[in-house]
Design a protein around this motif. Structure first.
Motif, PDB file in Angstrom:
ATOM      1  N   PRO A 287       0.834  -1.207   0.000  1.00 64.03           N
ATOM      2  CA  PRO A 287       0.000   0.000   0.000  1.00 64.03           C
ATOM      3  C   PRO A 287       0.871   1.261   0.000  1.00 64.03           C
ATOM      4  O   PRO A 287       1.813   1.370   0.782  1.00 64.03           O
ATOM      5  N   LEU A 288       0.533   2.189  -0.865  1.00 68.82           N
ATOM      6  CA  LEU A 288       1.289   3.440  -0.924  1.00 68.82           C
ATOM      7  C   LEU A 288       1.242   4.186   0.406  1.00 68.82           C
ATOM      8  O   LEU A 288       2.223   4.807   0.815  1.00 68.82           O
ATOM      9  N   SER A 289       0.106   4.127   1.085  1.00 72.29           N
ATOM     10  CA  SER A 289      -0.029   4.855   2.350  1.00 72.29           C
ATOM     11  C   SER A 289       0.930   4.313   3.408  1.00 72.29           C
ATOM     12  O   SER A 289       1.423   5.073   4.250  1.00 72.29           O
ATOM     13  N   VAL A 290       1.202   3.004   3.385  1.00 67.36           N
ATOM     14  CA  VAL A 290       2.152   2.407   4.326  1.00 67.36           C
ATOM     15  C   VAL A 290       3.578   2.737   3.918  1.00 67.36           C
ATOM     16  O   VAL A 290       4.427   3.079   4.747  1.00 67.36           O
ATOM     17  N   TYR A 291       3.853   2.686   2.603  1.00 70.57           N
ATOM     18  CA  TYR A 291       5.217   2.929   2.144  1.00 70.57           C
ATOM     19  C   TYR A 291       5.580   4.409   2.187  1.00 70.57           C
ATOM     20  O   TYR A 291       6.753   4.768   2.057  1.00 70.57           O
ATOM     21  N   SER A 292       4.596   5.268   2.393  1.00 68.97           N
ATOM     22  CA  SER A 292       4.890   6.692   2.531  1.00 68.97           C
ATOM     23  C   SER A 292       5.749   6.961   3.760  1.00 68.97           C
ATOM     24  O   SER A 292       6.391   8.010   3.871  1.00 68.97           O
ATOM     25  N   GLN A 293       5.784   6.004   4.717  1.00 68.28           N
ATOM     26  CA  GLN A 293       6.636   6.135   5.882  1.00 68.28           C
ATOM     27  C   GLN A 293       8.102   5.939   5.525  1.00 68.28           C
ATOM     28  O   GLN A 293       8.995   6.320   6.280  1.00 68.28           O
ATOM     29  N   ILE A 294       8.358   5.316   4.360  1.00 65.23           N
ATOM     30  CA  ILE A 294       9.724   5.020   3.939  1.00 65.23           C
ATOM     31  C   ILE A 294      10.198   6.025   2.898  1.00 65.23           C
ATOM     32  O   ILE A 294      11.283   6.580   3.002  1.00 65.23           O
ATOM     33  N   LEU A 295       9.373   6.251   1.887  1.00 64.43           N
ATOM     34  CA  LEU A 295       9.685   7.279   0.910  1.00 64.43           C
ATOM     35  C   LEU A 295       9.209   8.632   1.418  1.00 64.43           C
ATOM     36  O   LEU A 295       8.288   8.718   2.231  1.00 64.43           O
ATOM     37  N   ASN A 296       9.805   9.666   0.920  1.00 61.35           N
ATOM     38  CA  ASN A 296       9.416  11.022   1.328  1.00 61.35           C
ATOM     39  C   ASN A 296       8.241  11.470   0.461  1.00 61.35           C
ATOM     40  O   ASN A 296       8.382  12.278  -0.439  1.00 61.35           O
ATOM     41  N   LEU A 297       7.056  10.904   0.765  1.00 69.01           N
ATOM     42  CA  LEU A 297       5.871  11.182  -0.038  1.00 69.01           C
ATOM     43  C   LEU A 297       5.044  12.286   0.614  1.00 69.01           C
ATOM     44  O   LEU A 297       4.968  12.390   1.841  1.00 69.01           O
ATOM     45  N   ASP A 298       4.432  13.081  -0.199  1.00 61.16           N
ATOM     46  CA  ASP A 298       3.510  14.112   0.272  1.00 61.16           C
ATOM     47  C   ASP A 298       2.243  13.419   0.759  1.00 61.16           C
ATOM     48  O   ASP A 298       1.408  12.985  -0.034  1.00 61.16           O
ATOM     49  N   SER A 299       2.112  13.269   2.077  1.00 61.24           N
ATOM     50  CA  SER A 299       1.025  12.465   2.647  1.00 61.24           C
ATOM     51  C   SER A 299      -0.356  12.980   2.271  1.00 61.24           C
ATOM     52  O   SER A 299      -1.320  12.217   2.219  1.00 61.24           O
ATOM     53  N   SER A 300      -0.468  14.278   1.987  1.00 58.09           N
ATOM     54  CA  SER A 300      -1.778  14.840   1.651  1.00 58.09           C
ATOM     55  C   SER A 300      -2.263  14.392   0.280  1.00 58.09           C
ATOM     56  O   SER A 300      -3.451  14.488  -0.028  1.00 58.09           O
ATOM     57  N   SER A 301      -1.345  13.904  -0.548  1.00 61.21           N
ATOM     58  CA  SER A 301      -1.743  13.530  -1.912  1.00 61.21           C
ATOM     59  C   SER A 301      -1.539  12.051  -2.221  1.00 61.21           C
ATOM     60  O   SER A 301      -1.737  11.629  -3.354  1.00 61.21           O
ATOM     61  N   VAL A 302      -1.133  11.274  -1.219  1.00 57.41           N
ATOM     62  CA  VAL A 302      -0.896   9.845  -1.462  1.00 57.41           C
ATOM     63  C   VAL A 302      -2.226   9.137  -1.694  1.00 57.41           C
ATOM     64  O   VAL A 302      -3.109   9.163  -0.836  1.00 57.41           O
ATOM     65  N   PRO A 303      -2.388   8.472  -2.832  1.00 57.67           N
ATOM     66  CA  PRO A 303      -3.665   7.807  -3.120  1.00 57.67           C
ATOM     67  C   PRO A 303      -3.791   6.479  -2.379  1.00 57.67           C
ATOM     68  O   PRO A 303      -2.798   5.903  -1.920  1.00 57.67           O
ATOM     69  N   LYS A 304      -5.022   5.995  -2.265  1.00 56.02           N
ATOM     70  CA  LYS A 304      -5.264   4.678  -1.683  1.00 56.02           C
ATOM     71  C   LYS A 304      -5.059   3.639  -2.775  1.00 56.02           C
ATOM     72  O   LYS A 304      -6.014   3.209  -3.442  1.00 56.02           O
ATOM     73  N   ALA A 305      -3.822   3.248  -2.967  1.00 54.84           N
ATOM     74  CA  ALA A 305      -3.475   2.321  -4.050  1.00 54.84           C
ATOM     75  C   ALA A 305      -2.324   1.434  -3.606  1.00 54.84           C
ATOM     76  O   ALA A 305      -1.586   1.756  -2.667  1.00 54.84           O
ATOM     77  N   ASP A 306      -2.184   0.296  -4.289  1.00 52.79           N
ATOM     78  CA  ASP A 306      -1.113  -0.646  -4.017  1.00 52.79           C
ATOM     79  C   ASP A 306      -0.161  -0.695  -5.209  1.00 52.79           C
ATOM     80  O   ASP A 306      -0.543  -0.394  -6.344  1.00 52.79           O
ATOM     81  N   PHE A 307       1.078  -1.105  -4.942  1.00 56.01           N
ATOM     82  CA  PHE A 307       2.047  -1.280  -6.022  1.00 56.01           C
ATOM     83  C   PHE A 307       3.016  -2.395  -5.639  1.00 56.01           C
ATOM     84  O   PHE A 307       3.222  -2.674  -4.457  1.00 56.01           O
ATOM     85  N   ASP A 308       3.595  -3.057  -6.635  1.00 56.75           N
ATOM     86  CA  ASP A 308       4.663  -4.013  -6.355  1.00 56.75           C
ATOM     87  C   ASP A 308       5.923  -3.718  -7.168  1.00 56.75           C
ATOM     88  O   ASP A 308       6.923  -4.407  -7.049  1.00 56.75           O
ATOM     89  N   ARG A 309       5.852  -2.656  -8.004  1.00 56.22           N
ATOM     90  CA  ARG A 309       7.023  -2.224  -8.780  1.00 56.22           C
ATOM     91  C   ARG A 309       7.097  -0.702  -8.790  1.00 56.22           C
ATOM     92  O   ARG A 309       6.095  -0.028  -9.037  1.00 56.22           O
ATOM     93  N   LEU A 310       8.285  -0.213  -8.503  1.00 57.59           N
ATOM     94  CA  LEU A 310       8.566   1.215  -8.574  1.00 57.59           C
ATOM     95  C   LEU A 310       9.486   1.452  -9.766  1.00 57.59           C
ATOM     96  O   LEU A 310      10.585   0.901  -9.818  1.00 57.59           O
ATOM     97  N   ILE A 311       9.026   2.243 -10.734  1.00 63.33           N
ATOM     98  CA  ILE A 311       9.795   2.512 -11.953  1.00 63.33           C
ATOM     99  C   ILE A 311      10.309   3.941 -11.915  1.00 63.33           C
ATOM    100  O   ILE A 311       9.535   4.883 -11.690  1.00 63.33           O
ATOM    101  N   ILE A 312      11.616   4.100 -12.140  1.00 58.59           N
ATOM    102  CA  ILE A 312      12.234   5.431 -12.144  1.00 58.59           C
ATOM    103  C   ILE A 312      12.814   5.698 -13.533  1.00 58.59           C
ATOM    104  O   ILE A 312      13.639   4.934 -14.029  1.00 58.59           O
ATOM    105  N   ASP A 313      12.357   6.768 -14.133  1.00 61.66           N
ATOM    106  CA  ASP A 313      12.858   7.178 -15.450  1.00 61.66           C
ATOM    107  C   ASP A 313      14.107   8.035 -15.244  1.00 61.66           C
ATOM    108  O   ASP A 313      14.038   9.135 -14.702  1.00 61.66           O
ATOM    109  N   LEU A 314      15.267   7.506 -15.678  1.00 58.88           N
ATOM    110  CA  LEU A 314      16.535   8.210 -15.477  1.00 58.88           C
ATOM    111  C   LEU A 314      16.905   9.126 -16.638  1.00 58.88           C
ATOM    112  O   LEU A 314      17.949   9.780 -16.614  1.00 58.88           O
ATOM    113  N   ASN A 315      16.060   9.194 -17.657  1.00 59.10           N
ATOM    114  CA  ASN A 315      16.349  10.046 -18.810  1.00 59.10           C
ATOM    115  C   ASN A 315      16.111  11.513 -18.469  1.00 59.10           C
ATOM    116  O   ASN A 315      15.058  11.867 -17.920  1.00 59.10           O
TER     117      ASN A 315
END
Length: 453
Positions: A126-154
């Protein structure tokens, strides 16, 4: 003084004494010493509790990191390397979440395009749980789940770059995913620190589409792994009993061989001394309706922590089933998941109405007292390549590859036959089939495949 006068005086004195004693009795307040209430419940913990703000970061970890180049994919499962990357990413300011609908081609470009980092978790988070690990803007974190984080380095010449949070269900055919923005300078600094290292030190992986909905990555070549032996230290069953049971005074114990059963009005705990595992049940807590995944993770992490149950620091979040309200945490050794048919390598929890209703776990910890892991090394073993494993599964009768959900390298845990205090850890290929993790007998199958060549 005559007799009558004496009686009058005596009677007066006796009446006065009686009045004094009565008054003293009514007004007397004895001094009692304070006595502790022996019946009041004492909070028992099995081990040390972890700080609440460290629970998520210590238990929810990626177990694979991939770097997609133009012509190949490199990757690692080394936890120390992954921890360094996640610590760096944890300093980013992630903001401006939005939900986007991607078609099949766009999704492929997002997840597998050139110069992309793909960070893979064992199951949906859950994004809301992982917001404790990443520096996420808690006011805008959606109620959603993920199992892959993709970072565009371009670097596209913009002030910010995109990061994507893909749920487990998002693969071919298009999907609705969440994206957010990160300062471009942070991404460029990250790329300059890690890309050269990624290119030189990471292993090459092959891509394989299990089904139209699931793509996995496996090591392209054979790789060498180490077998280990570790001693175990047993936790106190008495501490678990006192920590878990609601009414500690009305517990009945019955024994049948190496299985002890503790029963009270509210709870039941079964202890298997052969495998050093226990199972705790709180029947009145059973719940049918599914809980949100964020609640399941938070509740199960906290439940174990409340009685100091995270005694072994090598357990990590591994799977979640919201339909069954079930979360599993698995033992990891040398960055690889550990499997055991008797439940010795996992902590499993089912959440009920207001708390955990079912709780199964081992009651031992591995002795990592040696600072050098190699001192516990037994032997080295080469495992077959990813393509060989796919060929073995295709050649195995009664296996439908469409039902294979994942394939990983893990450790098979067994009791040492010469010393019950020791556990053996043998590297093996495992595949997830219809929800169950099954060990692939690669030695026998590789001999058969080699004989057919």
């Amino acid at each position: 003084m005559n007799y009558e006068k004496f009686k009058s005086i005596l009677l007066t004195v006796l009446v006065a004494i009686s009045i004094f004693l009565t008054y003293s009795l009514w007004t007397y307040q004895p001094r009692y010493e304070t006595i502790e209430d022996q019946d009041s419940p004492v909070k028992v913990t099995v081990g040390e509790k972890r700080p609440e703000d460290e629970l998520a970061s210590s238990l929810i970890k990626p177990f694979k990191l991939l770097y997609h180049q133009a012509d190949k994919t490199l990757g690692t499962s080394n936890q120390k390397e992954i921890d360094k990357v996640m610590e760096d990413i944890g300093t980013w300011n992630v903001y401006d979440f939005s939900q986007v609908q991607l078609n099949e081609q766009d999704l492929k470009e997002v997840s597998k395009g050139e110069n992309r980092i793909e960070i893979i978790f064992p199951d949906n988070v859950p994004l809301s749980v992982y917001s404790q690990i990443l520096n996420l803007d808690s006011s805008s974190v959606p109620k959603a789940d993920f199992d892959r984080l993709i970072i565009d380095l371009n670097d596209k010449g913009l002030d910010s770059s995109a990061v994507f949070f893909l749920p487990k269900e998002a693969d071919k055919g298009g999907a609705s995913v969440y994206t957010a923005r990160v300062d471009q300078n942070s991404v460029n600094a990250f790329a300059s620190r890690y890309l050269k290292k990624l290119s030189l030190q990471y292993t090459e992986y092959m891509e394989y589409a299990l089904t139209d909905d699931r793509t996995i990555y496996l090591p392209l070549a054979k790789d060498e792994y180490i077998s280990y032996q570790y001693f175990t230290d047993l936790d106190s069953i008495e501490d678990y009993k006192n920590a878990l049971f609601i009414d500690g005074k009305s517990i009945n114990l019955s024994s049948n061989g190496n299985v002890d059963t503790y029963i009270s009005v509210y709870n039941l705990m079964t202890v298997n001394k052969n495998y050093n595992t226990l199972s705790f049940v709180y029947p009145t807590e059973e719940k049918v309706d599914p809980w949100p995944s964020s609640y399941l993770l938070t509740e199960t992490m906290g439940f174990v922590n409340d009685h100091g149950g995270w005694t072994d620091k090598n357990f990590q979040y591994f799977s979640i089933n919201p339909d069954q309200n079930k979360v599993t945490y698995r033992l990891f050794v040398q960055n690889l998941p550990v499997f055991n048919d008797q439940g010795m390598a996992e902590i499993s929890e089912t959440v009920g109405n207001s708390s955990v209703s079912k709780y199964s776990r081992p009651y031992f910890t591995l002795d990592f007292s040696s600072s050098d892991f190699s001192s516990s090394a037994v032997s080295k073993e080469k495992l077959p390549s990813g393509s060989s494993v796919i060929a073995m599964l295709q050649d195995t009768k009664n296996i439908d590859l469409d039902s294979v959900q994942d394939i990983v390298v893990g450790y098979k845990m067994t009791r040492n036959p010469e010393d019950s205090r020791k556990l053996n850890f043998e590297p093996s290929w495992y595949y997830k089939y219809d929800g169950n993790w099954i060990r692939l007998d690669t030695e026998q199958k590789e001999d058969v495949l080699n004989g057919l060549e």
